[in-house]
Design a protein around this motif. Sequence first.
Motif: not given
Length: 719
Positions: A126-137, A344-357
């Motif tokens: 959800d932060e960096v889509n590995p299929d997007d070259p620009d996001q990876v760079a 309360r018990r700390p909530e676990r952070v889950q990764a969201g949907l892949p960041r759109p290209v």
Amino acid sequence: MPVIVVSSTEVAARLARYTVKPKPGQTAADRVLHVAGNYCRPETVAVDFAVTRRRFGTQGAVRTSPSRYALPEAGEVATHVRVTRPNGRRVWREARDGEMATHVCHPGALVRQAEARHLIISFGPDEVNPDDPDQVAYAFAFVNDMMRTDYPGEQFMATGQADGKGGAFHVHVVRNATLYADQEVDGKLYKAGSKLAGGLTDVDAMRDRADKFLAEHGAQYGLGPQRLPSTAERKREKRSSRDRRMARNGEKSNHDIIRDAFEAAMADPRAVDLAGFTEAMAERDVLVFERITRAGTPREKRALSYRLPGMPQNVRGTTLGDHYAHESAMEQLACNRAGKPRERRPERVQAGLPRPVAALTPAELAEIRNDVLAFARDEQLDRMEEEFAAALAVDFDAAGEAYDTGDHETVLRLAAELKSDPAGWRKRLEDQEKRDAAKRARDDAAADARIAERAAQAAAEQAAADAEADARAAERRERLAALAAEQTARSEAEKARVAAALAEREARLTEADATPSIPLVDEEEAGDAQPVDSAPAASTEEPEEDQGLLDQSPEEIDELLDRYAPSEPAAEPEAPVAASPSAPATGPVTPDLTRQRAEQKPKRTVSPRVQAVLDALPEFERTALLALSQGHRIDDRTVPKGLGDKFLRDHGGSMNPLVYEQMMLREKKKRTAAWLHELGRYDARDATRDQISRGVYEMVAEEEAVFLEGHEEDEAQFE
């Protein structure tokens, strides 16, 4: 929300090779998306790291591993016991008198210190889509800039990958464990050459710096704010790698089972005190233990531990996290008893949907289409290159013209014809090979003839030069022999003149004793003439030109050394005799003030080591001059030990000028070798030391390869 994981390794080259080496079924381009280095090149990262360690003296550094304590086996005697200190820390020590030892101490061995530190920074889809070259760079640039900003003096290599099991883009950072340059981190100065430790390797401190850099500069790289809890919040629930791994596989670890039971028991109405909480936990198959240390004292401490059936030992609440420790549990029970909301018990952070290209524009699509067409043309040209040799065997002219014009269809058609008739193609190929072999044989024979002619000419020129040199050497030896004979004659004449003068003086003294009234010195002799007992007058003849040592034989050099050796000390004068009354009166004797001052001046003492060098100096000079006269080098093994730069400064004036010059060149070359060693140029340093060991003291310039051009190139390169 980049995740940071740290580790260390004893072999830096192995870790660097792992980050760029493709896995089975991959190519290097499939695994490595981006690679960069700081103070090093990715191609030579292992060598660059080693040069830095060698420069600061940490190459091959070792440490002692921790000692290991075990129960005694057969033939062993227990020597140590484990005790608890007042602060609650348990340590091992030797058993004292009256104590029963329980364990044997196995001392740690010497192991290599860590050569590199491994840092992994991972981005969720959800932060960096590995299929997007620009996001990876952009993400890779973020990691490099963060490392250079937070750790400006470190030497590291960063490798971006996206081939993990989760498919997330992550960056491997291989850090040299020896600091390359000075750097200031969190207000503390770390000097170059020091080992990475403390705040530079603490994962919590590194995460805090990464979160700060992300908050300040993350938007520039297209990254959002950090959604993971801070370091202090993460300590509330300390999840191990086993917990995360089993959670990814859809399973629960024992620690997660206890955490779930803890939350369920805290929600039970009976959980208003420790007894009710313990009962609620027991119904969920979790046993709760309260441990009290230093009970009844101001330093009393309490701790909770938990255990499931089948577990070998309890797990502490602090191991599960601060939320499950004794202090936090008591606060939650107090809130339940007072009817207040509890923590309360700390909530676990889950990764969201892949960041759109990002959607492509028409211009970008056109560019991609052109790139695909270019790739197709490149593939056609590559195939034409592969089939061109086969097409030449069918029709040389047609294949060459088609290749020049880029007509790959013609080249492929000719190659297909050849493949349809392999027997004819093989025969034509063999004929062509025979023709090429015959041509090479003719060229080799012509080249051998020219080389032989040049060798004969060079041998003739060398023989003429040797004959001329021998003639010059013979002529010089004849001149030296004539000079030696003339010098011998002059020495004999001088000895005869001195003997005659001494005899005349003795006769006159005898006559003076017989006739006291006659003066010892005549008036005619009292003029400008020298006394008969004085030193002989200096010769007015001009000395002949000095001959070089290279033109003299060993016997002649020994003769010259004996001739110019220091003369024997003169015999001490007899004690003066008191004048008798009948002896004639003599004039007053003038004291020699120069001799008296020389005798009164204290002589400078030398150390036994310097005196040993002075004693060995004549024999060394004789050997050195003999070697130089024969055209050889001075053997470095014959140089007396201690004949160095300081000795030459103090006593060089008493040495033979030629030998002194060679020794000064030797010291200069030794200083050059030391300078090369400081620069890390070990090949040049070893070459200079090899020259010193062979007596080559003057600087020798390295000869560079000279490549010839023209029709004589083939044979002249290997002559």
